[in-house]
Design an enzyme around this catalytic site. Structure first.
Site, PDB file in Angstrom:
ATOM      1  N   HIS A   1     -24.416   5.559  -6.815  1.00  0.00           N
ATOM      2  CA  HIS A   1     -23.165   5.275  -5.864  1.00  0.00           C
ATOM      3  C   HIS A   1     -23.149   3.728  -6.674  1.00  0.00           C
ATOM      4  CE1 HIS A   1     -21.098   4.301  -2.727  1.00  0.00           C
ATOM      5  NE2 HIS A   1     -20.097   3.600  -3.047  1.00  0.00           N
TER       6      HIS A   1
ATOM      7  N   HIS B   1     -20.405  -1.494  -8.438  1.00  0.00           N
ATOM      8  CA  HIS B   1     -21.712  -0.093  -9.048  1.00  0.00           C
ATOM      9  C   HIS B   1     -21.680  -0.922 -10.571  1.00  0.00           C
ATOM     10  CE1 HIS B   1     -17.775   1.635  -7.001  1.00  0.00           C
ATOM     11  NE2 HIS B   1     -18.669   1.897  -5.899  1.00  0.00           N
TER      12      HIS B   1
ATOM     13  N   GLU C   1     -15.512   2.690   2.638  1.00  0.00           N
ATOM     14  CA  GLU C   1     -16.524   1.889   2.729  1.00  0.00           C
ATOM     15  C   GLU C   1     -16.957   0.389   3.569  1.00  0.00           C
ATOM     16  OE1 GLU C   1     -18.976   4.150   0.075  1.00  0.00           O
ATOM     17  OE2 GLU C   1     -18.495   2.318  -1.489  1.00  0.00           O
TER      18      GLU C   1
ATOM     19  N   HIS D   1     -21.379  -5.193  -1.982  1.00  0.00           N
ATOM     20  CA  HIS D   1     -20.435  -3.236  -2.180  1.00  0.00           C
ATOM     21  C   HIS D   1     -20.703  -3.992  -3.575  1.00  0.00           C
ATOM     22  CE1 HIS D   1     -21.697   0.828  -3.075  1.00  0.00           C
ATOM     23  NE2 HIS D   1     -19.728   0.446  -3.431  1.00  0.00           N
TER      24      HIS D   1
END
Lengths: 259, 259, 259, 259
Positions: free
Chosen positions: A188, A118, A97, A116
């Protein structure tokens, strides 16, 4: 430029760094700390990643090779170009990613760091059909009046793996994010942007707390959100203090981190 | 006054303290512990602060310089007057929100210690349009029948940064608090008052737990709150035991604290 | 009776114990461990207490002096009679709520151990006007179809401090508990009973988890509870395994405990 | 087959292993780690168990003797046949619920590892009359569109102890599970299946997180679930990365585990 400066080293060796080399070494070192802090604070687990724009070349960014953030060391930090291509990986696997990072650095010249993750209270808000993440307390004014949610079905169709695994999806995410400093990703997690690495980490931590408090409050009934003006004012005051948190978390991470 | 007493010191040195100096040293030491306890118990993170009124001069109070509570040491404790002016900071940065403390000490002669925090279950109750923090269990009788919520828009208008960054806002907060021992601050957190430092820490910890239990119970349906008389009786019985908690938490903090 | 046995001791000393002394030493040692386990597992904090009926005299029980459970050592364990009077306190302060224990031992000859606590998911269920604690999973069958809730207003009037601070209130609590193995106490916590110390600790831990799961499930809609027969069968099977948990928790407590 | 290879050993000893012995030693070692990871990650407490199919004989599987997973060492791993009979227990007690494992290995030739647990967010979903566990985020695509719930009353009648304590109940559970990779067990927990031990652990961890996020989101209103195609695509991408998590968790477990 470039009168060489001497680095701290063992007595018998003299390592000379140019100022440029020192600047890169410093951001690499800070990026290692950022990885460890995000792990210790529970923002990332074995997954998630944090990057910084290259301090000397805005067309590049720094990101760990494919590994758990809590285990990242300086030697694991690689350079990438803004197409997401690794420049010095020497064959080591890279994150699927990385295009989250490359496309945001491309679309947002002001972005100097990207997280980034979760994290636990963000995912629920990413899958709600009705609730949207909004700033509810002064530490998270940067969230603003409503964080956008990236629905990957709009860009990638009904059968993706939900990952931002190419530049096209990364571009769509960056467009959805627009001028916001956080974008949720349905099913996500989220991606957070700031003009410094310390601030990106700060925002990732407090985005999670804001989400937690907002969900808890919503279970009680109607909620008072920060107004646009309050959020902006809070950002101006509070984010000047982010180094206080960084220093604390760095110390915690040094004690808790595996390395 | 003042026959000097000898402090514990290394064999070669003799440090003489007046009783007054000893009293100040003791409260400073307790304030350091209070900072660490509040951090270890999760009441504060990198932000939040705790103060004590000066033991010899009720017109002054003691508060750390601008730093994370978990990292405070004795040398970081400064004196302030009741206008919030630092008296011995020597240029070191101070908390923006010291006016929370100064104005409460001004308005409430009974206040000997103040804790300001953003603990996890308090923030949601500060932003609910319908629910109000109320005492639901015997450890938190001091909350009473309904804790006031300070809406900064009433005092500072629609575009503040939500911080109590001057004496005027501090005064408005103190007026909203009135005779209560806790006041919530919308979109921000709470401020807790007690007649001793140990009790202020105790109340800050149990206010958080009360909020947590109240929210959880509210999700199940209607709730039985403590009556006014029950709350008052519980305060009289339970708070005499606060040293038991202090001793436990002090031991925990000594093991967990960075310093 | 009583051929003396030799205890483990330093080489230079020979300490002789009668079998009776050994039996008491063993339950005292187990009670210290029980205190530490309950603290490490989060069932008690600075408050709450656990007792065991005296192994040689059913008219007495063992309970720590007034202190935080996590800090209890063998020398802190005192003997009490069934009126709650301390027998060997030598003036040391005792728990205000020792009457919880004394009255349950009086009313319930099968009770060999009692845990009183304010654990996080139990308090909310103690203050709900509608929901009642019920067994929802196999580890907590002992809760049965509905745990009674002791409303102290019924026995002590509208203005108590919610504490069981005398034998009359203790007796009322014991009557409310009846033949159940757990009784909730409104605005306060719970009291758990078992025929061994290990089992009382086991039940206190799993009562908390059952409450947590029940509340979470209730937020999703209607819940399937254990039937009376399922609960009884689960008790017969599961509670035979309680030593497995005890051994694990004892090891954890030894590592985490302050002493 | 079988040129012997030398194991790491003390300088004075030479231990020769056949490749088969090495393969078994490796899976036993991995199974010990799996036990510790599941404990450290909070998927199991004193109860719950994890097994692996025998690497050389698909008619056997490996599972610890009856003990807490966090305390399992290599010497505690036993062999069982697919009727759940221990083959080398030498009288040591075995898990009552070994039939969960034996019957799943019998029914599912693709199953190479099985985790049974009562993790915190799974139990509530097992007792809800309305909500069903469904994949809501990319890490848990393996859950699919709806996890089956095993109601033991259907197979064992209204008065069981909820345990899978014989082959008949195990067979009924396996039939309820069918081709799914997770089956919830009403009032009890869940059982997770994978084609490797690392993946079974990975799925058990992320099933718990998926349940947590799903419940939290449900409290906010309607939820967007992963489509069947999204779940399948996510499994293909994400589960290739499961070793990254394993390595992290193994390191954590080594630091946190009692042994």
């Amino acid at each position: 430029m470039a009168s060489p400066v001497q680095s701290p080293a063992t007595p018998d060796t003299v390592v000379l760094h140019t100022p440029q080399e020192s600047e890169i070494a410093e951001i690499v070192s800070e990026l290692v700390v950022a990885n460890h802090i995000l792990f210790c604070r529970g923002v990332v687990d074995g997954f998630g990643h944090v990057s910084a724009r290259h301090p000397l070349d805005p067309g590049k960014f720094l990101l760990a090779r494919n590994m758990a953030p809590g285990q990242v060391a300086a030697a694991d930090i690689l350079e990438f170009d803004l197409d997401g291509a690794p420049l010095n990986a020497s064959g080591r696997p890279v994150y699927l990613e990385r295009f989250i990072h490359s496309e945001i650095y491309k679309a947002r010249p002001d972005a100097m760091a990207v997280v980034h993750s979760h994290s636990h209270s963000i995912v629920p808000l990413s899958i709600s059909k009705t609730a949207r993440l909004r700033a509810v307390f002064h530490m998270a004014g940067f969230i603003g009046e409503e964080a956008p949610v990236f629905e990957i079905r709009d860009a990638g169709g009904p059968a993706t793996d939900l990952l931002i695994s190419n530049a096209e999806l990364g571009g769509a995410l960056a467009r959805c994010c627009g001028g916001h400093n956080i974008v949720l990703m349905r099913g996500h997690g989220s991606t957070v942007i700031a003009d410094s690495l310390q601030l990106a980490v700060f925002r990732a931590v407090y985005a999670e707390l804001n989400a937690r408090y907002q969900c808890e409050a919503a279970s009680l009934g109607e909620v008072v959100y920060l107004s646009k003006e309050e959020g902006e004012a809070a950002v101006r005051s509070v984010e000047k203090q982010s180094e206080r948190a960084w220093n604390l978390w760095k110390e915690e991470a040094a004690r808790m981190s595996p390395r």
